[in-house]
Scaffold this motif. Structure first.
Motif, mmCIF file in Angstrom:
data_model
loop_
_atom_site.group_PDB
_atom_site.id
_atom_site.type_symbol
_atom_site.label_atom_id
_atom_site.label_comp_id
_atom_site.label_asym_id
_atom_site.label_seq_id
_atom_site.Cartn_x
_atom_site.Cartn_y
_atom_site.Cartn_z
ATOM 1 N N ALA A 55 1.093 8.183 1.547
ATOM 2 C CA ALA A 55 0.428 9.233 1.885
ATOM 3 C C ALA A 55 -0.322 8.530 1.572
ATOM 4 C CB ALA A 55 0.477 10.172 1.429
ATOM 5 N N VAL A 56 -0.624 8.040 0.227
ATOM 6 C CA VAL A 56 -2.126 7.623 -0.590
ATOM 7 C C VAL A 56 -1.752 6.473 0.746
ATOM 8 C CG1 VAL A 56 -2.974 6.709 -2.248
ATOM 9 C CG2 VAL A 56 -0.969 8.407 -2.473
ATOM 10 N N GLY B 188 -8.038 12.794 11.006
ATOM 11 C CA GLY B 188 -6.523 13.384 11.149
ATOM 12 C C GLY B 188 -5.820 12.860 10.367
ATOM 13 N N ARG B 189 -5.880 11.861 10.553
ATOM 14 C CA ARG B 189 -5.038 10.155 9.712
ATOM 15 C C ARG B 189 -4.679 10.895 8.395
ATOM 16 N NH1 ARG B 189 -6.032 4.955 11.869
ATOM 17 N NH2 ARG B 189 -4.475 4.730 10.429
ATOM 18 N N MET B 190 -5.882 10.737 7.732
ATOM 19 C CA MET B 190 -5.852 11.558 6.524
ATOM 20 C C MET B 190 -5.277 12.903 6.406
ATOM 21 S SD MET B 190 -9.606 10.752 4.814
ATOM 22 C CE MET B 190 -10.389 8.812 5.134
ATOM 23 N N SER C 113 1.509 15.374 4.526
ATOM 24 C CA SER C 113 2.988 14.936 3.996
ATOM 25 C C SER C 113 3.513 15.172 2.555
ATOM 26 C CB SER C 113 3.374 13.352 4.522
ATOM 27 O OG SER C 113 2.425 12.690 3.158
ATOM 28 N N LEU C 114 1.926 15.318 1.827
ATOM 29 C CA LEU C 114 2.474 15.461 0.320
ATOM 30 C C LEU C 114 3.183 16.690 -0.206
ATOM 31 C CD1 LEU C 114 -0.850 14.168 -1.453
ATOM 32 C CD2 LEU C 114 1.647 12.882 -1.400
ATOM 33 N N GLN C 115 3.360 17.173 0.640
ATOM 34 C CA GLN C 115 3.883 18.864 0.608
ATOM 35 C C GLN C 115 5.411 18.697 0.901
ATOM 36 O OE1 GLN C 115 2.207 22.187 2.211
ATOM 37 N NE2 GLN C 115 0.040 21.750 2.882
ATOM 38 N N ALA D 145 0.881 -1.372 -0.235
ATOM 39 C CA ALA D 145 -0.014 -0.168 0.272
ATOM 40 C C ALA D 145 1.020 1.391 0.063
ATOM 41 C CB ALA D 145 -0.804 0.153 1.701
ATOM 42 N N ASP D 146 1.370 1.223 0.802
ATOM 43 C CA ASP D 146 2.853 2.944 1.573
ATOM 44 C C ASP D 146 3.694 2.515 -0.257
ATOM 45 O OD1 ASP D 146 2.432 2.875 3.574
ATOM 46 O OD2 ASP D 146 3.369 2.246 3.997
#
Length: 830
Positions: free
Chosen positions: A608-609, A633-635, A641-643, A67-68
């Motif tokens: 992140a996805v 919150g986790r989403m 984190s994509l930033q 998944a990661d």
């Protein structure tokens, strides 16, 4: 007992008397005498120690790592599901692999020679070695390249062969894949994951690493250019993110360092193939094709194709571009050829075929047809283009179809495939490995003057309830043997490749920025709404109840409203991807945009996805109200984190497109937030609670508290979120960033329409007066409402202008039959 000991003990038990007879299968781990096979003996000390708890942990780690890494497969119909990898590898010792390697190399050489003959001299057809209807009736036979003058002597660069063992353990070929062989990317990913979750077993095994094979593939593609070019341009042609093998294609493009392009990114001019880079054309010399030949050229092949490039076949015939594999290679995937390959091998190579196929009978031959019709229920009957017998079709109906067009059908013996221990759903539930049939896909590359099989492959567990793949471990005969037998890789090119960005990539990057910001802002608004609801949902007549209604209306303005129940409504916003405006919809759009540029991005993006997927799964599994905030919150953390990932990108046009999309969307979201919350007066307490929530949603609460010492008033909020150039969340700061990003895009000149619109918006903000904007007119703030409405309209107009100038790559592809070939006069209708 441990899992492997239990497996061996279970297989060693005699069958119960009176039970149904079992199919005799070759077991990949346990020999007929109940002992471990040679491949597993060296691993026994470590492998036998693995308990059910160990494998449950490993299985969970595999799921998380896949998944990661964003590893998926796309089912027919476009549904994407996670890639499944069984923790128990398929292990083959060096002695067993050696004859298979020889057979695979010979088979690839035979298929290449067969392809050259079928599209050139056609000696096999003329002499009756291969019946003409087998070839000419197959849809993979591409007539537009069937001419001796256009024959490529090396049309096959990469082939795949599907194998299975019979009950004696002998390998049999189930079929060949030559059109656009898939699976190599998944095979390499499987190895990466298994080596991380079973490090002790992996280190002890002494395997051939797969990476040198990718280096050899890159070199072979560069060397295959049609002329002696110092720096040939290679691209990977994909049908798009909805292809069943989209991940595999993107992985290869990224690993090889070649652009992943769509047919719309390419054009044929004057017989040459070009890539439409922003502002110019770049010539393409080699195409690693992942689009089926029939769809590759709408001009000469399928006129309704929107996946290929008009004129590609002509460029191939002129020898100005090399397509890998050749456009006609699909004919080799014809099971009707299998009965004739032994004879073809003797004619073309002067050798006996080393690797036999599963017994196959072509129904165009009277003897073969009679055998198939006498054994309809015992054979797998399919068409020569691979379509299986429809489920539920009666014997009579099948017989009638075969007799009507016998040359289109084959019958194949059902091979009692070998079995291997598989964890799967059964193992998770029972704690025991179960024997399941497996097949093996191997890959063979023309490297230099010879074909080299990949030492390894991709194994598949044949289980309709829980299909999965397996990593394939081929042990080295000696620890010092070079990986893949490649002591060195042929030189490629030392020249630095020119950075290229096609308009489609800019579009996907732009929407990555927009969807990421859209998801972030809605998640922040949802969290603020949920926090207020926890305090005031039981007191709807208080000021808190009023402010909660305001935030719910703000959410409804973005995504509508589906449920009266508050928890159900918030869950829907997080889970329903088919709900436009929801967080789930934005995250689905983000995933789709990221998939389109997977080869351009760091693998960290998919961590992140994967985190958003796990947060959604946790919400589905829990019915407690607090899980809504926990998952949201986790989403949010994952999106933020994509930033960090994009901050590490090269400052090229793609990075600026992401920044432009994020800045534009943030400005739009601030306008919507303020318009939904600050333009109407609701009383001192309710307004204070609403403004506090607005500051939290805009991530400006701490700044406001420091500046105004906790005193919340509309003027201060409006100034901070609209006009403060130092606040990165303000509209002014967003426009300043947007101006810089647009200026860096290739099509900008300083006077383009998007740049002019940004300047107009900045001018309007500079002229705005906070006191006038928040002035009260009755129960409303009409000046603020009009200002925000005008700003939103202008921002949307700006978004359209950016798309038109920077993202459009010309008219979209149209089916050839839909194009009017005769110009109509005035008043005429087509």
């Amino acid at each position: 007992m441990t899992v492997l000991r239990d497996y061996v003990a279970t297989l060693s038990q005699p069958p119960l008397p009176g039970g149904a007879p079992e199919v005799q299968r070759h077991d990949e781990v346990v020999g007929p005498d109940g002992s471990l096979r040679p491949a597993w003996r060296g691993l026994a000390e470590t492998a036998v120690a693995l308990t059910a708890a160990d494998l449950r942990r490993v299985d969970g780690d595999i799921t998380s790592l896949l998944a990661d890494d964003g590893v998926t497969r796309t089912l027919p119909g476009g549904r994407v599901e996670p890639w499944r990898l069984d923790p128990v590898p398929l292990v083959v010792d060096a002695e067993s692999w050696a004859p298979l390697e020889v057979g695979l190399a010979q088979r690839a050489e035979l298929l290449n020679a067969l392809l050259v003959d079928l599209y050139g001299e056609q000696r096999l057809l003329a002499e009756g070695v291969v019946p003409a209807p087998v070839v000419l009736a197959h849809p993979g036979f591409t007539r537009v390249v069937a001419r001796a003058s256009a024959v490529d002597p090396r049309p096959l660069l990469l082939t795949a062969t599907d194998l299975g063992r019979d009950h004696d353990g002998a390998w049999r070929v189930l079929g060949d894949r030559a059109q656009a062989p898939s699976g190599l990317g998944w095979a390499v990913e499987n190895r990466r994951v298994v080596s991380r979750v079973l490090p002790e077993l992996y280190r002890r095994a002494g395997l051939h690493r797969a990476e040198p094979y990718l280096w050899a593939l890159r070199s072979a593609l560069l060397q295959s250019a049609p002329a002696d070019l110092a720096d040939p341009r290679v691209v990977v042609l994909t049908p798009g993110t909805h292809s069943e093998t989209a991940y595999d294609q993107a992985f290869l493009a990224s690993a090889l360092g070649f652009p992943l392009v769509h047919g719309s990114d390419l054009v044929v001019r004057d017989g040459w193939l070009w890539m439409k880079v922003v502002g110019r054309l770049e010539r393409v010399d080699v195409v690693l094709r992942r689009v089926d030949a029939a769809w590759s050229d709408p001009l000469e092949l399928r006129g309704d194709s929107r996946l290929g490039v008009a004129g590609l076949a002509e460029a191939v015939r002129r020898g100005r571009v090399r397509v890998v594999n050749g456009l006609g290679a699909g004919v080799l995937e014809n099971p009707g050829l299998l009965p004739y390959l032994p004879a073809a091998c003797e004619v073309l190579l002067g050798e006996q075929l080393r690797l036999p196929s599963v017994p196959t009978w072509w129904c165009g031959d009277p003897a073969g047809r009679a055998h198939v019709l006498d054994h309809l229920d015992a054979l797998d009957v399919r068409t020569i283009d691979g379509r299986p017998r429809p489920a539920g079709e009666s014997r009579v109906a099948l017989r009638e179809r075969v007799l009507a067009e016998p040359h289109l059908f084959v019958g194949q013996e059902r091979l009692p495939l070998s079995q291997a221990p598989t964890w799967g759903e059964t193992g998770r539930a029972s704690g025991a490995a179960t024997p399941r049939p497996v097949t093996l896909r191997t890959f063979t590359l023309r490297y230099g003057a010879a074909y080299r099989p990949l030492v390894g492959g991709l194994a598949t567990v044949v289980d309709p309830r829980s299909p999965a793949s397996k990593d394939v471990w081929v042990l080295k005969a000696n620890a010092g043997d070079p990986d893949q037998g490649l002591a060195d890789v042929l030189p490629t090119t030392s020249a630095r490749a020119v950075d290229v960005v096609v308009p489609r990539i800019l579009e996907d990057m732009f929407w990555v920025g927009r969807y990421a910001e859209r998801a972030e802002d809605l998640l922040r608004l949802l969290l603020a709404t949920h926090a207020l609801a926890e305090d005031f949902r039981t007191r709807p007549r208080t000021a808190g109840g009023t402010s909660l209604g305001v935030l719910l209306d703000a959410l409804a303005g973005l995504a509508g409203r589906r449920h009266d129940d508050l928890d159900a409504e918030l869950r829907s916003l997080l889970l329903d991807a088919d709900r436009p405006g929801s967080a789930a919809h934005a995250l689905a759009g983000l995933r789709d945009a990221l998939s389109g540029v997977r080869d351009q991005l760091s693998p960290d993006v998919w961590r992140a996805v994967g985190s958003t997927d796990r947060a959604a799964a946790a919400l589905v599994a829990s019915h407690h109200s607090h899980q809504v905030a926990e998952s949201a919150g986790r989403m949010l953390t994952a999106v933020l984190s994509l930033q960090g990932v994009t901050a590490s990108m090269m400052r090229d046009a793609g990075w600026h497109a992401v920044g432009a999309g994020r800045s534009l969307e943030r400005a739009l979201q601030v306008h919507h937030l303020l318009a939904s919350t600050t333009t109407v007066r609701r009383g001192l307490d309710a307004d204070r609670q609403v403004l506090d929530a607005v500051l939290a949603v805009a991530e400006s609460a701490v700044t406001h508290r420091r500046r105004y010492r906790g005193y919340v008033r509309p003027g201060g909020v409006v100034e901070l979120l609209l006009l403060d150039a130092d606040n990165p969340r303000s509209v002014r700061a967003c426009l300043a960033d947007l101006r810089q990003h647009l200026a860096a895009l290739p099509a900008s000149t300083g006077s383009t329409r998007p740049e002019r619109l940004v300047a107009d918006l900045e001018r309007d903000l500079a002229a705005a007066d906070v006191a006038s904007l928040v002035a009260i007119g009755g129960a409303d703030r009409p000046h603020l409402a009009r200002f925000l409405e005008a700003g939103s309209t202008n921002l949307q107009r700006l978004a359209d202008a950016v798309a038109e100038l920077h993202l459009a790559s010309g008219p979209g592809p149209r089916a050839l039959h839909s194009v009017a070939l005769v110009e109509l006069g005035p008043g005429e209708r087509s």
